[in-house]
Design a protein around this motif. Sequence first.
Motif, PDB file in Angstrom:
ATOM      1  N   LEU A 132       0.847  -1.190   0.000  1.00  0.00           N
ATOM      2  CA  LEU A 132       0.000   0.000   0.000  1.00  0.00           C
ATOM      3  C   LEU A 132       0.879   1.235   0.000  1.00  0.00           C
ATOM      4  O   LEU A 132       1.957   1.254   0.602  1.00  0.00           O
ATOM      5  CB  LEU A 132      -0.902   0.027   1.240  1.00  0.00           C
ATOM      6  N   LEU A 133       0.403   2.292  -0.657  1.00  0.00           N
ATOM      7  CA  LEU A 133       1.022   3.604  -0.572  1.00  0.00           C
ATOM      8  C   LEU A 133       0.156   4.480   0.318  1.00  0.00           C
ATOM      9  O   LEU A 133      -1.067   4.554   0.131  1.00  0.00           O
ATOM     10  CB  LEU A 133       1.171   4.240  -1.952  1.00  0.00           C
ATOM     11  N   ILE A 134       0.788   5.142   1.282  1.00  0.00           N
ATOM     12  CA  ILE A 134       0.079   5.886   2.322  1.00  0.00           C
ATOM     13  C   ILE A 134       0.576   7.327   2.348  1.00  0.00           C
ATOM     14  O   ILE A 134       1.778   7.586   2.160  1.00  0.00           O
ATOM     15  CB  ILE A 134       0.313   5.221   3.699  1.00  0.00           C
ATOM     16  N   ASP A 135      -0.338   8.274   2.573  1.00  0.00           N
ATOM     17  CA  ASP A 135       0.036   9.682   2.718  1.00  0.00           C
ATOM     18  C   ASP A 135       0.754   9.866   4.048  1.00  0.00           C
ATOM     19  O   ASP A 135       0.176   9.574   5.101  1.00  0.00           O
ATOM     20  CB  ASP A 135      -1.214  10.556   2.664  1.00  0.00           C
ATOM     21  N   PRO A 136       2.010  10.326   4.044  1.00  0.00           N
ATOM     22  CA  PRO A 136       2.737  10.469   5.306  1.00  0.00           C
ATOM     23  C   PRO A 136       2.192  11.571   6.206  1.00  0.00           C
ATOM     24  O   PRO A 136       2.482  11.591   7.402  1.00  0.00           O
ATOM     25  CB  PRO A 136       4.163  10.792   4.851  1.00  0.00           C
TER      26      PRO A 136
END
Length: 450
Positions: free
Chosen positions: A411-415
């Motif tokens: 998954l790519l997550i907004d930091p």
Amino acid sequence: MTTGTTAAEQLSATSLLRFATAGSVDDGKSTLVGRLLHDSKSVLADQLEAVELASARRGQDAPDLALLTDGLRAEREQGITIDVAYRYFATPRRRFILADTPGHVQYTRNMVTGASTAELTVVLVDARNGVVEQTRRHAAVAALLRVPHVVLAVNKMDLVDWSEPVFAAIAEEFTAYAASIGVPEITTIPISALAGDNVVTPSANMDWYGGPTILEHLETVPVGSDPGAQPARFPVQYVIRPQTAEHPDYRGYAGQIASGVLRVGDPVTVLPSGLTSTISGIDVLGTAVEVAWAPQSVTLLLSDDLDISRGDLIAPSGTAPATTRDVEATVCHLHERPLAVGVRVLLKHGTRTVKAIVQRLPYRIDLTRGLEHQDDPGEFGVNDIGTVVLRTSEPLPLDAYADSRLTGSFLLIDPADGTTLTAGMAGEAFAARTATAAADAAGEDEGWDF
């Protein structure tokens, strides 16, 4: 004392099938699910009573079985499915976890979510309309997600006078398209979800069809795989150090085996560090065992005192995956916030989360045209599917998604706020390449120094 097995013991011994439903708007997905639950006696009396009352308020003589899954108020008001509805039911032959997914184009991301863990997808087609754009889209998603089994359910056969030629033409068109995009197994079944024909019981109206009903196929389709057929993968979730008088030197690594089989005495490699050791013990619920397999939750003990923490991956030394900081993958973008080159994200792979930067977006996939490519789209919007090239701050032990749906996904997550942005399916790990000057400059800002 009785020696027979109880019903609970018999149920626990049956296999589990995770499957999803998909298809275009108004093709009858929720009605099929409702019919499946109703006719397999998997609906509680109070649930059925609530559906009957709601249907009566609408002036309907028969209960609207779609209401068994369309639980959101907006779904009931509009007569559409918006979110994924999960339902659990069981028969004497098998247990099921069902994901009823939306049909609208703008909810493609929900279909990706529902099918991501499915071993089978039921794609519905309205017999009056045949294969439409969204049918092809959902078949393409199933192919991209490597769903092993796809069922084409040609619904509303009662509205085409139970015509065999109509069914045959739709089945031929869909099968040809699905085969062209790599769907491994296709089964076609003519049904009427509203009337119940070929859902749980065979249809007296289609005596020309001699295949299984939907439920019969769901109960008999092969599920799972031999745990020994895949290399073992063990993502570490927690390090156990009780430090008691009884076990002063105990150091265990707890987690769930993602794939394969682990045995005491196996030489293993810890990634991404590359440290090696040997399995000296395996604990399952406090009991020492010699062998364990996916998807068991276990605690591993190693013969060497290594620096291992949450996020590390333990794998057999002979089949350990390569580590890479350059990740190329197929992704489905899930959020309204677009994904563009230069964007900084967190990449979550198994139990490990690292920083990453989007380096390139090589192409977007047009699912309506059999996976046709649109080069250099600039950015991905919500529901877009395409390829991405990422550079990570630390090496990752990624498998190819084609080899392992668990250790090949991320998954790519907004930091900034922890929002899930994108679901990824890794390709083959490729050799590290020199980052471009622009990517290097982007990575040096705000502490993203990689």
